[in-house]
Design an enzyme around this catalytic site. Structure first.
Site, PDB file in Angstrom:
ATOM      1  N   GLU A  58      35.392  -8.864 -62.642  1.00 44.56           N
ATOM      2  CA  GLU A  58      36.781  -9.445 -63.173  1.00 44.56           C
ATOM      3  C   GLU A  58      37.939  -8.929 -62.794  1.00 44.56           C
ATOM      4  O   GLU A  58      38.488  -8.052 -63.837  1.00 44.56           O
ATOM      5  CB  GLU A  58      36.544  -9.381 -64.860  1.00 44.56           C
ATOM      6  CG  GLU A  58      35.456 -10.181 -65.156  1.00 44.56           C
ATOM      7  CD  GLU A  58      34.918 -10.417 -66.595  1.00 44.56           C
ATOM      8  OE1 GLU A  58      35.800  -9.580 -67.392  1.00 44.56           O
ATOM      9  OE2 GLU A  58      34.070 -11.305 -66.939  1.00 44.56           O
TER      10      GLU A  58
ATOM     11  N   GLU B 257      27.393 -13.422 -63.875  1.00 44.72           N
ATOM     12  CA  GLU B 257      27.318 -13.220 -65.500  1.00 44.72           C
ATOM     13  C   GLU B 257      27.646 -14.206 -66.258  1.00 44.72           C
ATOM     14  O   GLU B 257      28.523 -14.840 -66.022  1.00 44.72           O
ATOM     15  CB  GLU B 257      28.495 -12.036 -65.613  1.00 44.72           C
ATOM     16  CG  GLU B 257      28.457 -11.434 -66.976  1.00 44.72           C
ATOM     17  CD  GLU B 257      29.616 -10.493 -67.194  1.00 44.72           C
ATOM     18  OE1 GLU B 257      29.848  -9.521 -66.350  1.00 44.72           O
ATOM     19  OE2 GLU B 257      30.212 -10.561 -68.404  1.00 44.72           O
TER      20      GLU B 257
END
Length: 493
Positions: free
Chosen positions: A213, A315
């Site tokens: 991220e 994820e």
């Protein structure tokens, strides 16, 4: 493939066949009414709809499905009795269970660690002389190795950093900030040392993502920010050269955040760069931008920009929820909320509606698979009844919930939903086209495995049964797709 044959043998009592070409079909279902990979009888009535498998039109090849070896998961498993720990790992990695083949772990700590830590804690250690993976020896390493011993198929492992050590960052903190340019080469060497250290433990790292991220978070847990240009600079001039110098063949995945507008922006920036493309394997994505939308346009655009590269979903989880213990019904109800229910911006709030957890999993996996994604990795494999342990108090749900005080575990419906894909769509499987499969509230995808068998997965999000007929090469089989269910049909020579 051995795994497919063993599953079909278990289902043989419910199989129907065509003697002329010796094709056999069988099916299993998981439903809101309590079936869990239960055998489905053939349907004798008239079908509501017909699905034609078209093996002449093919798409991507599957890498695998699985979950993550976080410190939280590994710590909990180590606290269970040896017998129960083996049972859970067998449920995930044995051919009788989900038979996972693609997994993930974190480099340094993540939010699902017991504390913040780095393998290079000594400030100014430019030579990484004090580098050590000692933090992982109590839990992550032994759990991965035990899973390796259980898996008959083997599994690939992706490793992702949440942050560099704070001393390498401009804000000198675990949360937020950027990697200082003067430490780009050191950070590239850090990756190489990590891969070599795990290799010395008998654990091969198949791929790394550059940063979990890179757009960051709101400073609740480990993070580090990149722009596309900064990630390109790090990969081309530091990470890739370090891997080459050390003879490391781990693949490199860029981005590693949500699908949608941000994915398109990063893909346009990174996948149009011929130099970068030569140094990477593909793009990693997450699902947190919506509780219902899998953003197919962004996946299609990513594939169009680099059709020879690969897209892996690394994820996904039911986030911002405390687990519901031994309450199957909750996982089939439209009651779950995510982070965006409270915190999304007004212009994106509509993406974060209440949702059915079982549907969200199946819907995202099918949506991804139908739009060029080659692998799908869940987040924590095991969490406790609070949704941790988690030093950031970022509570989430896992497919298996553990109560280490009672030495008990709960296999939620999410575990069985994932298994409808991981058990039957095996590495090397190729997606094939379907005709006549579109229905409101219904989603389907189909793959041909390397052994010649087919796996057709169907999701019914409606409250009505849907009898259907599946056809392949002039032969047909009929089943009933129950209301609120997921079903996998297998066809084999």
């Amino acid at each position: 493939m051995k795994v497919i044959y063993s599953v079909l043998a278990i289902l043989a009592l419910g199989a129907c066949s065509n003697e002329e070409l010796n094709l056999k079909a069988s099916s299993v279902e998981t439903t809101s009414s309590g079936e869990r990979w239960s055998e489905v009888e053939t349907y004798e009535g008239n079908p509501t709809w017909v699905i034609e498998i078209d093996e002449t039109e093919t798409y991507q090849t599957i890498t695998g499905f699985g979950g993550a070896f976080t410190e939280s998961t590994s710590h909990l498993l180590m606290k269970l009795s040896p017998e129960l720990r083996a049972e859970v790992l067998k449920a995930y990695f044995d051919s009788s269970g989900c038979d996972y083949t693609l997994c993930r772990t974190h480099i340094n700590s993540s939010d699902f660690s017991l504390k913040s830590y780095s393998y290079a804690p000594v400030e100014g250690d430019l030579a990484l002389a004090h580098f050590s993976i000692e933090e992982d020896r109590d839990d992550i390493i032994p759990i991965i190795k035990q899973a390796q011993g259980i898996s008959q198929s083997g599994f690939k492992l992706i490793a992702s950093p949440w942050t560099a050590p704070p001393w390498m960052k401009d804000n000198r903190a675990w949360f937020g900030g950027k990697l200082l340019p003067e430490y780009y080469s050191v950070w590239g060497e850090f990756f190489s040392k990590y891969v070599e250290a795990f290799q010395s433990e008998g654990i091969d790292i198949w791929a790394v993502t550059v940063e979990n991220e890179p757009l960051g978070n709101d400073s609740h847990w480990e993070s580090m920010h990149y722009t596309p240009a900064e990630m390109r600079e790090f990969v081309v001039n530091h990470l890739s050269p370090s891997f080459e110098q050390h003879g490391i063949d781990a693949k490199i995945l860029v981005y590693d955040q949500n699908k949608g507008a941000e994915l398109e922006e990063w893909s346009e920036a990174l996948l149009t760069d011929s130099v970068l493309k030569a140094n990477i394997y593909g793009t990693a994505v997450h699902w947190y931008n919506s509780t219902y939308d899998w953003f197919p346009a962004s996946l299609q655009r990513t594939h169009e920009l680099a059709p020879n590269h690969h897209i892996i979903s690394t994820e996904a989880c039911v986030d911002a929820e405390v687990p519901h213990w031994r309450d199957d019904a909750w996982y089939w109800k439209k009651e779950a909320t995510d982070w965006g229910w409270d915190w999304a911006s007004p212009e994106t709030k509509h993406y974060h509606t209440k949702y059915v957890p079982a549907y969200r999993y199946a819907r995202d996996i099918i949506g991804d698979l139908n739009n060029w994604v080659e692998g799908w990795v869940d987040w924590n494999m095991v969490l406790d009844r609070q949704g941790g342990p988690n030093h950031a108090q970022n509570w989430c749900i896992a497919p298996v919930i553990a109560d280490t005080t009672l030495n008990e575990v709960y296999y939620t419906p999410l575990y069985y939903v994932i298994g409808h894909f991981s058990k039957f769509i095996r590495p090397g499987a190729v997606r094939v086209a379907l005709d006549g499969y579109e229905r409101d509230g219904i989603m389907t995808t189909c793959f041909k495995n390397e052994d010649g068998s087919y796996a057709l997965v169907l999701l019914n999000m409606t409250d009505a049964n849907m009898p259907f007929e599946v056809r392949l090469n002039g032969q047909a089989w009929r089943y009933n797709l129950k209301a609120e269910s997921i079903q996998t049909v297998q066809i084999q020579n």
